[in-house]
Design a protein around this motif. Sequence first.
Motif, mmCIF file in Angstrom:
data_model
loop_
_atom_site.group_PDB
_atom_site.id
_atom_site.type_symbol
_atom_site.label_atom_id
_atom_site.label_comp_id
_atom_site.label_asym_id
_atom_site.label_seq_id
_atom_site.Cartn_x
_atom_site.Cartn_y
_atom_site.Cartn_z
ATOM 1 N N SER A 1 22.674 -11.262 -3.333
ATOM 2 C CA SER A 1 22.567 -9.799 -3.205
ATOM 3 C C SER A 1 23.192 -9.286 -1.910
ATOM 4 C CB SER A 1 21.101 -9.365 -3.279
ATOM 5 O OG SER A 1 20.359 -9.941 -2.230
ATOM 6 N N HIS A 2 23.418 -10.159 -0.934
ATOM 7 C CA HIS A 2 24.149 -9.801 0.294
ATOM 8 C C HIS A 2 23.624 -8.534 0.969
ATOM 9 C CE1 HIS A 2 26.916 -12.911 -0.966
ATOM 10 N NE2 HIS A 2 27.080 -12.292 -2.129
ATOM 11 N N GLY A 3 22.335 -8.342 0.958
ATOM 12 C CA GLY A 3 21.752 -7.211 1.690
ATOM 13 C C GLY A 3 21.431 -5.999 0.842
ATOM 14 N N PHE A 4 21.835 -6.005 -0.421
ATOM 15 C CA PHE A 4 21.552 -4.837 -1.265
ATOM 16 C C PHE A 4 20.059 -4.767 -1.580
ATOM 17 C CE2 PHE A 4 20.746 -3.027 -5.449
ATOM 18 C CZ PHE A 4 21.386 -1.801 -5.341
ATOM 19 N N LEU A 5 19.524 -3.568 -1.631
ATOM 20 C CA LEU A 5 18.229 -3.345 -2.251
ATOM 21 C C LEU A 5 18.148 -1.893 -2.694
ATOM 22 C CD1 LEU A 5 15.135 -3.247 0.122
ATOM 23 C CD2 LEU A 5 17.385 -2.450 0.752
ATOM 24 N N CYS A 6 17.248 -1.613 -3.613
ATOM 25 C CA CYS A 6 17.097 -0.258 -4.137
ATOM 26 C C CYS A 6 15.738 0.279 -3.660
ATOM 27 C CB CYS A 6 17.184 -0.278 -5.663
ATOM 28 S SG CYS A 6 15.637 -0.692 -6.475
ATOM 29 N N PRO A 7 15.433 1.559 -3.928
ATOM 30 C CA PRO A 7 14.169 2.111 -3.423
ATOM 31 C C PRO A 7 12.929 1.377 -3.931
ATOM 32 C CG PRO A 7 15.630 3.864 -4.198
ATOM 33 C CD PRO A 7 16.273 2.576 -4.571
ATOM 34 N N LYS A 8 13.033 0.756 -5.092
ATOM 35 C CA LYS A 8 11.855 0.033 -5.598
ATOM 36 C C LYS A 8 11.544 -1.164 -4.706
ATOM 37 C CE LYS A 8 13.477 -0.511 -9.821
ATOM 38 N NZ LYS A 8 14.704 0.301 -9.854
ATOM 39 N N GLY A 9 12.583 -1.804 -4.205
ATOM 40 C CA GLY A 9 12.366 -2.970 -3.347
ATOM 41 C C GLY A 9 11.558 -2.610 -2.112
ATOM 42 N N THR A 10 11.873 -1.460 -1.512
ATOM 43 C CA THR A 10 11.121 -1.070 -0.308
ATOM 44 C C THR A 10 9.678 -0.715 -0.660
ATOM 45 O OG1 THR A 10 11.862 1.196 -0.539
ATOM 46 C CG2 THR A 10 13.168 -0.195 0.880
ATOM 47 N N ALA A 11 9.433 -0.384 -1.936
ATOM 48 C CA ALA A 11 8.076 -0.008 -2.361
ATOM 49 C C ALA A 11 7.138 -1.207 -2.441
ATOM 50 C CB ALA A 11 8.128 0.706 -3.716
ATOM 51 N N LEU A 12 7.673 -2.412 -2.260
ATOM 52 C CA LEU A 12 6.809 -3.602 -2.288
ATOM 53 C C LEU A 12 5.673 -3.459 -1.275
ATOM 54 C CD1 LEU A 12 6.377 -6.454 -3.384
ATOM 55 C CD2 LEU A 12 7.910 -7.303 -1.605
ATOM 56 N N LYS A 13 5.990 -2.801 -0.154
ATOM 57 C CA LYS A 13 4.971 -2.589 0.888
ATOM 58 C C LYS A 13 3.788 -1.801 0.318
ATOM 59 C CE LYS A 13 4.762 -0.066 5.238
ATOM 60 N NZ LYS A 13 5.515 0.706 6.201
ATOM 61 N N GLN A 14 4.079 -0.691 -0.376
ATOM 62 C CA GLN A 14 2.986 0.118 -0.944
ATOM 63 C C GLN A 14 2.313 -0.608 -2.111
ATOM 64 O OE1 GLN A 14 4.129 4.154 -1.914
ATOM 65 N NE2 GLN A 14 4.053 4.764 0.242
ATOM 66 N N LEU A 15 3.089 -1.375 -2.852
ATOM 67 C CA LEU A 15 2.512 -2.080 -4.002
ATOM 68 C C LEU A 15 1.475 -3.104 -3.540
ATOM 69 C CD1 LEU A 15 2.629 -2.535 -7.094
ATOM 70 C CD2 LEU A 15 4.392 -4.249 -6.672
ATOM 71 N N GLU A 16 1.814 -3.846 -2.486
ATOM 72 C CA GLU A 16 0.875 -4.855 -1.998
ATOM 73 C C GLU A 16 -0.389 -4.222 -1.404
ATOM 74 O OE1 GLU A 16 1.436 -7.668 -3.486
ATOM 75 O OE2 GLU A 16 1.458 -8.943 -1.723
ATOM 76 N N ALA A 17 -0.220 -3.032 -0.805
ATOM 77 C CA ALA A 17 -1.369 -2.401 -0.132
ATOM 78 C C ALA A 17 -2.054 -1.353 -1.003
ATOM 79 C CB ALA A 17 -0.865 -1.740 1.160
ATOM 80 N N ASP A 18 -1.644 -1.193 -2.246
ATOM 81 C CA ASP A 18 -2.165 -0.125 -3.101
ATOM 82 C C ASP A 18 -3.699 -0.225 -3.223
ATOM 83 O OD1 ASP A 18 -2.795 1.697 -5.039
ATOM 84 O OD2 ASP A 18 -1.179 1.110 -6.402
ATOM 85 N N PRO A 19 -4.439 0.807 -2.781
ATOM 86 C CA PRO A 19 -5.899 0.720 -2.861
ATOM 87 C C PRO A 19 -6.424 0.676 -4.294
ATOM 88 C CG PRO A 19 -5.181 2.918 -2.151
ATOM 89 C CD PRO A 19 -3.967 2.057 -2.163
ATOM 90 N N ASP A 20 -5.604 1.053 -5.264
ATOM 91 C CA ASP A 20 -6.062 1.018 -6.662
ATOM 92 C C ASP A 20 -5.915 -0.357 -7.304
ATOM 93 O OD1 ASP A 20 -6.873 3.613 -6.723
ATOM 94 O OD2 ASP A 20 -5.007 4.399 -7.552
ATOM 95 N N ARG A 21 -5.265 -1.275 -6.613
ATOM 96 C CA ARG A 21 -5.080 -2.592 -7.231
ATOM 97 C C ARG A 21 -6.407 -3.304 -7.406
ATOM 98 N NH1 ARG A 21 0.260 -5.935 -5.679
ATOM 99 N NH2 ARG A 21 -1.021 -7.649 -6.452
ATOM 100 N N ILE A 22 -6.515 -4.001 -8.494
ATOM 101 C CA ILE A 22 -7.728 -4.786 -8.752
ATOM 102 C C ILE A 22 -7.633 -6.066 -7.917
ATOM 103 C CG2 ILE A 22 -9.069 -5.978 -10.517
ATOM 104 C CD1 ILE A 22 -7.714 -4.115 -12.583
ATOM 105 N N ARG A 23 -8.687 -6.348 -7.169
ATOM 106 C CA ARG A 23 -8.674 -7.532 -6.288
ATOM 107 C C ARG A 23 -9.646 -8.618 -6.754
ATOM 108 N NH1 ARG A 23 -4.082 -6.560 -3.115
ATOM 109 N NH2 ARG A 23 -3.973 -4.329 -2.831
ATOM 110 N N ARG A 24 -10.656 -8.216 -7.541
ATOM 111 C CA ARG A 24 -11.657 -9.184 -7.996
ATOM 112 C C ARG A 24 -11.871 -8.992 -9.500
ATOM 113 N NH1 ARG A 24 -10.123 -11.055 -4.365
ATOM 114 N NH2 ARG A 24 -11.004 -11.378 -2.312
ATOM 115 N N PRO A 25 -12.366 -10.004 -10.201
ATOM 116 C CA PRO A 25 -12.570 -9.843 -11.648
ATOM 117 C C PRO A 25 -13.482 -8.654 -11.948
ATOM 118 C CG PRO A 25 -12.864 -12.138 -10.997
ATOM 119 C CD PRO A 25 -12.742 -11.362 -9.733
ATOM 120 N N LEU A 26 -13.143 -7.934 -13.002
ATOM 121 C CA LEU A 26 -13.956 -6.796 -13.431
ATOM 122 C C LEU A 26 -14.559 -7.098 -14.790
ATOM 123 C CD1 LEU A 26 -11.675 -3.726 -12.519
ATOM 124 C CD2 LEU A 26 -13.550 -4.726 -11.187
ATOM 125 N N LEU A 27 -15.834 -6.757 -14.930
ATOM 126 C CA LEU A 27 -16.547 -6.956 -16.199
ATOM 127 C C LEU A 27 -17.014 -5.591 -16.691
ATOM 128 C CD1 LEU A 27 -17.921 -8.946 -18.250
ATOM 129 C CD2 LEU A 27 -19.912 -8.916 -16.720
#
Length: 750
Positions: A44-70
Amino acid sequence: MATTDGTRTEYRTCHLCEATCGLELHLDGRAITLVRGDRDDVFSHGFLCPKGTALKQLEADPDRIRRPLLRDGDSFREVSWDEAFEAIDAGLTPIREQYGPDGLAVYLGNPGAHNLAGLVYSRVLLQAARTKNIYSASTIDQMPKQVSAGLMFGGALTIPVPDVDRTDYLLMLGANPYASNGSLMTAPDMPGRLQALRARGGKLVVVDPRRTKTAEEADEHLPIRPATDALFLFALVQVLFAEDLVDLGDVAAYVDGVEAVGRLAAPFTPEAVGPACGIDSETIRRIARELATAPTAAVYGRIGTCVQEFGTLASWLVDVLNVCTGNLDRPGGAMFTKAATATASGATGKGRGVTFGRRTSRVRGLPEYFGELPVVCLAEEIETPGDGQIRALVTLAGNPAMSGPNSDRVQKALPTLDFMVSVDIYLNETTRHANVILPPEPELARGHYDLALYNLAIRNVANYSPPLVELEPGDVPEWRSVLRLAGVIGGQGAHVDVDAFDDLVVSGLVGKAVARPGSNVEGRDTDELMKALATRRGPERILDLMLRTGPYGDGFGADPDGLSLAKLEAHPHGIDFGPLQPRIPEVLRTATGMIELAPEPCTGDVARLQAALERPPASEGGALVLVGRRDLRSNNSWMHNLPVLVKGKPRCTIHVHPDDAARLGLGDGVDVRVTSPAGQIVLPAEVTDAVMPGVVSIPHGWGHDVEGTKMATATKNAGANFNILAGSDSFDPLSGNAAFSGIRVEVAAV
Ligand code: SF4
């Protein structure tokens, strides 16, 4: 590597789309502080698109499920992993005992194709389930290409990709790589590659009902009426035969069925198809001549050519053109990748070919393709009582309630299930119906390798990304939870010995490798290989096996300079094995050992295409015809919860041509009701001449305004769900793929 601001720098392949860009991540502890393109990435030689930079928000998203839900009534509560699996065992096992294997369905979502653990261990889960009710996103957007390639070349992923970096002429249909960066074609920085094509004197021609960004940047844009690609392509083939321009090039000795294709193409003259396609006959002739006479050329068709009633015919004709212009399997043409994990075997050039319909769906009798039933059947298989009715569902990173055809019907069917388990990062439109939701570990805590996507890369490359952070207490790697789920489904009870199960899985794979004729470990001792792999577990152990027994592999010592996972780990920017090389006949797996240019399922469907020529155009009488749309900051249904990707003006609008807007009295921002035979949605209009007159366009993956989800940003930016407009009876009969493109709709101001 430490940086001056106290953070450390790590490298990782982006897992968010098919382009496999290298990322440079700055980490402060577990937190991503900066995402940049990795300039040293070999691909990729340095290319990235706006979605790539969103990895930061994706990893920190407070809505993400972190533990099993029943599930607890109408809500969910966090539980321990043991409690979650005890609930799964108590829910699924009686259903399996009472209704048999087919009472359980499995749905595999698109993100699984970017996930090493998901790809490797979902296969184990499917084997344990022994159900015919397997569904995936493949029959939503790509099965026609898999079917046509399977019939012509003998394998589901034996799909030629355009040699973009060396071609002189690229004819592209139904694709917008400026937004998607390529699909069924792994190629980071497609904008840069297309610009380079033009800069070296090549020509890019884009065929699309919309003037996409890619079309704007092309040498020529040919607006085509939706879902008429097969007619246009057949006319190009007809011109090649009529003007004696067919030249099979270096693959001539391996092609069967040329005359049959010529006969079938005869009625599809440019004059016959031009009015239906909206492309005049002289232009069609000129494009055919340009294709035939360019020093090198490639034809590439993607999602727009797949999601239509003639998806398989269009996909087939793309490669018929590549063969008939002498461009298949030569540099600058359409070529086959040699992935580092491809099965290396001496038995090349011939195989069993592909067989479809070994099982059929219960209600409508639709055939399976590569082991999957079409998603257009899913709702009815849940709804319809009787033997074999789906009673329980497992979804792996899938959202069929949103992305499946007739998704309203799927949303109504899901709550009628007796039990449902989802592996997912979100409480979304589908998983809100689950009884148990199992979250994967954070992305940065897992290794990554694009096992599927490197099979379709435009260079032979490999890149492994190790985990960058430790698991936190309570995190369980996805491979362990999917394997445990497979154990529960297979009757092992809730407390599965995952490590012992994994040993069994891996020793089975090693056994196959040593038994494979021509393999670089043929006849070796299984225990010796298991010992050599013993320092790793889970997907990394299997990946190491695949790399070492692959075409560049070290064969466990047979070639000390060969590839292994350790060697990839020593190359954090990846290894480039060079440009694609001719692979015919080695890559073929048809029963004849030939390229089947005229496979019966395709030739048998030509009469239906011919009949379509006699039909009045879909837009007759002022009707509007619907096509989809892809946005650079969107990827199907699952990235709309990230503020950085949904900010700005609403993007879920219906594009209407100014002539149609004037006729219907519509203006920018006016809410309109869009009605098809299957359903209706309301969304704002956007008047633009980027769509053809008579055509309207809506992006897919929106419609997040349903109760019971936990995706705050997506709910605020809900949009409307395009897929509600697609009926379950609208599909390509050769592949079972849903036909989203070409639907007749009525549009009126609300
Ligand atoms: S193009 Fe795809 S792989 Fe590359 S940064 Fe964007 S989302 Fe990631």
